[in-house]
Design a protein around this motif. Structure first.
Motif, PDB file in Angstrom:
ATOM      1  N   ARG A   1     -31.826  -1.231  34.540  1.00  0.00           N
ATOM      2  CA  ARG A   1     -31.494  -2.403  35.352  1.00  0.00           C
ATOM      3  C   ARG A   1     -32.725  -2.728  36.186  1.00  0.00           C
ATOM      4  N   VAL A   2     -33.345  -3.873  35.893  1.00  0.00           N
ATOM      5  CA  VAL A   2     -34.617  -4.221  36.524  1.00  0.00           C
ATOM      6  C   VAL A   2     -34.462  -5.522  37.298  1.00  0.00           C
ATOM      7  N   GLY A   3     -34.869  -5.510  38.557  1.00  0.00           N
ATOM      8  CA  GLY A   3     -34.825  -6.709  39.380  1.00  0.00           C
ATOM      9  C   GLY A   3     -36.141  -7.469  39.324  1.00  0.00           C
ATOM     10  N   PHE A   4     -36.085  -8.754  39.658  1.00  0.00           N
ATOM     11  CA  PHE A   4     -37.291  -9.590  39.639  1.00  0.00           C
ATOM     12  C   PHE A   4     -37.110 -10.746  40.611  1.00  0.00           C
ATOM     13  N   HIS A   5     -38.226 -11.365  40.977  1.00  0.00           N
ATOM     14  CA  HIS A   5     -38.238 -12.554  41.824  1.00  0.00           C
ATOM     15  C   HIS A   5     -38.699 -13.743  40.988  1.00  0.00           C
ATOM     16  N   GLY A   6     -38.006 -14.837  41.051  1.00  0.00           N
ATOM     17  CA  GLY A   6     -38.504 -16.086  40.483  1.00  0.00           C
ATOM     18  C   GLY A   6     -38.436 -16.180  38.981  1.00  0.00           C
ATOM     19  N   SER A   7     -39.389 -15.571  38.294  1.00  0.00           N
ATOM     20  CA  SER A   7     -39.443 -15.660  36.836  1.00  0.00           C
ATOM     21  C   SER A   7     -40.077 -14.400  36.279  1.00  0.00           C
ATOM     22  N   VAL A   8     -39.865 -14.174  34.977  1.00  0.00           N
ATOM     23  CA  VAL A   8     -40.423 -13.010  34.287  1.00  0.00           C
ATOM     24  C   VAL A   8     -41.454 -13.519  33.276  1.00  0.00           C
ATOM     25  N   TYR A   9     -42.694 -13.059  33.392  1.00  0.00           N
ATOM     26  CA  TYR A   9     -43.764 -13.558  32.546  1.00  0.00           C
ATOM     27  C   TYR A   9     -43.644 -13.031  31.122  1.00  0.00           C
ATOM     28  N   GLU A  10     -44.331 -13.752  30.199  1.00  0.00           N
ATOM     29  CA  GLU A  10     -44.216 -13.413  28.785  1.00  0.00           C
ATOM     30  C   GLU A  10     -44.663 -11.993  28.484  1.00  0.00           C
ATOM     31  N   GLU A  11     -45.751 -11.547  29.120  1.00  0.00           N
ATOM     32  CA  GLU A  11     -46.232 -10.197  28.857  1.00  0.00           C
ATOM     33  C   GLU A  11     -45.195  -9.145  29.256  1.00  0.00           C
ATOM     34  N   ILE A  12     -44.427  -9.459  30.300  1.00  0.00           N
ATOM     35  CA  ILE A  12     -43.398  -8.524  30.745  1.00  0.00           C
ATOM     36  C   ILE A  12     -42.251  -8.477  29.742  1.00  0.00           C
ATOM     37  N   THR A  13     -41.830  -9.628  29.238  1.00  0.00           N
ATOM     38  CA  THR A  13     -40.732  -9.642  28.270  1.00  0.00           C
ATOM     39  C   THR A  13     -41.156  -8.984  26.957  1.00  0.00           C
ATOM     40  N   VAL A  14     -42.441  -9.090  26.611  1.00  0.00           N
ATOM     41  CA  VAL A  14     -42.930  -8.377  25.424  1.00  0.00           C
ATOM     42  C   VAL A  14     -42.770  -6.874  25.620  1.00  0.00           C
ATOM     43  N   ALA A  15     -43.113  -6.391  26.805  1.00  0.00           N
ATOM     44  CA  ALA A  15     -42.949  -4.964  27.097  1.00  0.00           C
ATOM     45  C   ALA A  15     -41.481  -4.554  27.027  1.00  0.00           C
ATOM     46  N   PHE A  16     -40.581  -5.422  27.470  1.00  0.00           N
ATOM     47  CA  PHE A  16     -39.148  -5.129  27.390  1.00  0.00           C
ATOM     48  C   PHE A  16     -38.710  -5.002  25.926  1.00  0.00           C
ATOM     49  N   ARG A  17     -39.185  -5.921  25.089  1.00  0.00           N
ATOM     50  CA  ARG A  17     -38.819  -5.863  23.665  1.00  0.00           C
ATOM     51  C   ARG A  17     -39.363  -4.597  23.015  1.00  0.00           C
ATOM     52  N   ARG A  18     -40.575  -4.221  23.371  1.00  0.00           N
ATOM     53  CA  ARG A  18     -41.152  -2.994  22.814  1.00  0.00           C
ATOM     54  C   ARG A  18     -40.394  -1.758  23.300  1.00  0.00           C
ATOM     55  N   LEU A  19     -39.928  -1.785  24.533  1.00  0.00           N
ATOM     56  CA  LEU A  19     -39.164  -0.651  25.055  1.00  0.00           C
ATOM     57  C   LEU A  19     -37.907  -0.443  24.232  1.00  0.00           C
ATOM     58  N   ARG A  20     -37.279  -1.534  23.836  1.00  0.00           N
ATOM     59  CA  ARG A  20     -36.074  -1.415  23.010  1.00  0.00           C
ATOM     60  C   ARG A  20     -36.418  -0.948  21.605  1.00  0.00           C
ATOM     61  N   ALA A  21     -37.466  -1.533  21.018  1.00  0.00           N
ATOM     62  CA  ALA A  21     -37.816  -1.207  19.633  1.00  0.00           C
ATOM     63  C   ALA A  21     -38.373   0.212  19.502  1.00  0.00           C
ATOM     64  N   GLU A  22     -39.183   0.650  20.469  1.00  0.00           N
ATOM     65  CA  GLU A  22     -39.874   1.930  20.351  1.00  0.00           C
ATOM     66  C   GLU A  22     -39.154   3.091  21.022  1.00  0.00           C
ATOM     67  N   HIS A  23     -38.282   2.781  21.994  1.00  0.00           N
ATOM     68  CA  HIS A  23     -37.632   3.860  22.748  1.00  0.00           C
ATOM     69  C   HIS A  23     -36.112   3.745  22.786  1.00  0.00           C
ATOM     70  N   GLY A  24     -35.557   2.678  22.189  1.00  0.00           N
ATOM     71  CA  GLY A  24     -34.106   2.526  22.169  1.00  0.00           C
ATOM     72  C   GLY A  24     -33.494   2.244  23.519  1.00  0.00           C
ATOM     73  N   VAL A  25     -34.273   1.657  24.437  1.00  0.00           N
ATOM     74  CA  VAL A  25     -33.794   1.374  25.788  1.00  0.00           C
ATOM     75  C   VAL A  25     -33.829  -0.134  26.016  1.00  0.00           C
ATOM     76  N   THR A  26     -32.689  -0.709  26.372  1.00  0.00           N
ATOM     77  CA  THR A  26     -32.627  -2.127  26.676  1.00  0.00           C
ATOM     78  C   THR A  26     -32.845  -2.350  28.172  1.00  0.00           C
ATOM     79  N   VAL A  27     -33.127  -3.593  28.522  1.00  0.00           N
ATOM     80  CA  VAL A  27     -33.363  -3.959  29.922  1.00  0.00           C
ATOM     81  C   VAL A  27     -32.368  -5.042  30.322  1.00  0.00           C
TER      82      VAL A  27
END
Length: 311
Positions: free
Chosen positions: A98-124
């Motif tokens: 569970r990750v909090g953020f202010h305003g908006s989430v940049y593309e590089e951050i969402t790429v890291a989220f997708r990789r976390l799911r694909a490589e480690h089986g953890v969703t955000v």
């Protein structure tokens, strides 16, 4: 109404397997009288006899056999869930962050989220947090981490990853007298009414967002608070207020009624950080920090070890 306890169900299922009070007690690690007590409590709760017991044999009643068939799959499913939860707790693994953020989430951050799911089986799971309350949800455990502006000087928090610093820009309405004066000198901020975040953020964090004075000592006015970035931009567009923002936000929040101007002489740039509670630094968070580092600085960058932020 008396509740049915898991221990009562466990006792009945063991007795259904063993059909012997002594072996059931040995299997459960308790006395035979405790087995009798648990069975009697369950029978009282259901209002029906589940087991027939004589001096020679123990057998399930017709109702008891049917109940065992119905309740065993549910019990086994529950124990499996508990076992998985225990294993995750033991290993420090999480299936979701569970990750909090202010305003908006940049593309590089969402790429890291997708990789976390694909490589480690953890969703955000993303949660927008109030602009002026960057740490509360992490500190009280409602969130596992947050992407917030630095500095962070809370003893209980760790900055797991520091994003690259970004320029700070001044958001103004196009009709403002300074709107065509790019760049704006930092001393000109003394003639503006800057918006500030409202919330429970510590004073040092608020001051980093909106300084009390210019480097020359001229006081900076800040009469209006905001709880979201969009609220701030709307007030800026109305023409009475200005706001300091980071360059990535300005690039992603382009609008015709707001101009973004560089400011010369500002002592600090804007920098985000991935922040979590020091006592909850699970492997999933460390993995996310590593992926963010790769997305922003490349895989060849040597990752510094996350450390507790000094008070």
């Amino acid at each position: 109404m008396n509740p049915v306890h898991v221990q009562q169900i466990e006792c009945l299922l063991a007795l259904a397997d063993e059909l012997h009070f002594g072996r059931t007690a040995e299997r459960l690690g308790c006395s035979q009288s405790r087995v009798s007590q648990l069975l009697a409590a369950l029978e009282r709760r259901l209002g029906v006899r589940l087991v027939d017991r004589t001096s020679r044999r123990v057998a399930l009643t017709r109702f008891g056999a049917q109940f065992v068939d119905e309740v065993r799959p549910a019990y086994e499913a529950l124990t499996a869930v508990l076992a998985r939860a225990h294993e995750r707790a033991r290993s420090g693994a999480l299936r979701q962050l569970r990750v909090g953020f202010h305003g908006s989430v940049y593309e590089e951050i969402t790429v890291a989220f997708r990789r976390l799911r694909a490589e480690h089986g953890v969703t955000v799971a993303l949660n927008e947090i109030p602009l002026g309350s960057p740490f509360a949800a992490v500190l009280d455990g409602r969130l596992d981490a947050a992407v917030v502006e630095l500095p962070v000087r809370e003893p209980a928090l760790t900055v797991g990853y520091r994003f690259p610093p970004q320029d700070r820009l001044l958001a103004l309405a196009p009709s403002h007298p300074l709107a065509d004066a790019a760049p704006v000198d930092v001393e000109a901020l003394a003639g503006l009414d800057l918006l500030h975040p409202t919330g429970d953020a510590p004073d040092y964090w608020r001051t980093a967002r909106v300084p009390h004075a210019t480097p020359a000592g001229a006081p900076i006015s800040s009469s209006m608070g905001i709880s979201t970035v969009q609220e701030g931009l709307a007030l800026v567009a109305a023409g009475e207020h200005a706001m300091l923002v980071c360059r990535p936000l300005a690039e992603r929040a382009a609008r015709g009624d707001v101009r973004y101007l560089p400011v010369t002489g500002l002592e600090e740039s804007s920098q985000l950080g991935l922040v979590w509670r020091t006592d909850r630094a699970v492997p999933a968070l460390l993995a996310l920090a590593g992926l963010l580092r790769e997305e922003f600085t490349g895989p060849a960058a040597r990752p510094p070890a996350p450390s507790a932020v000094p008070a």
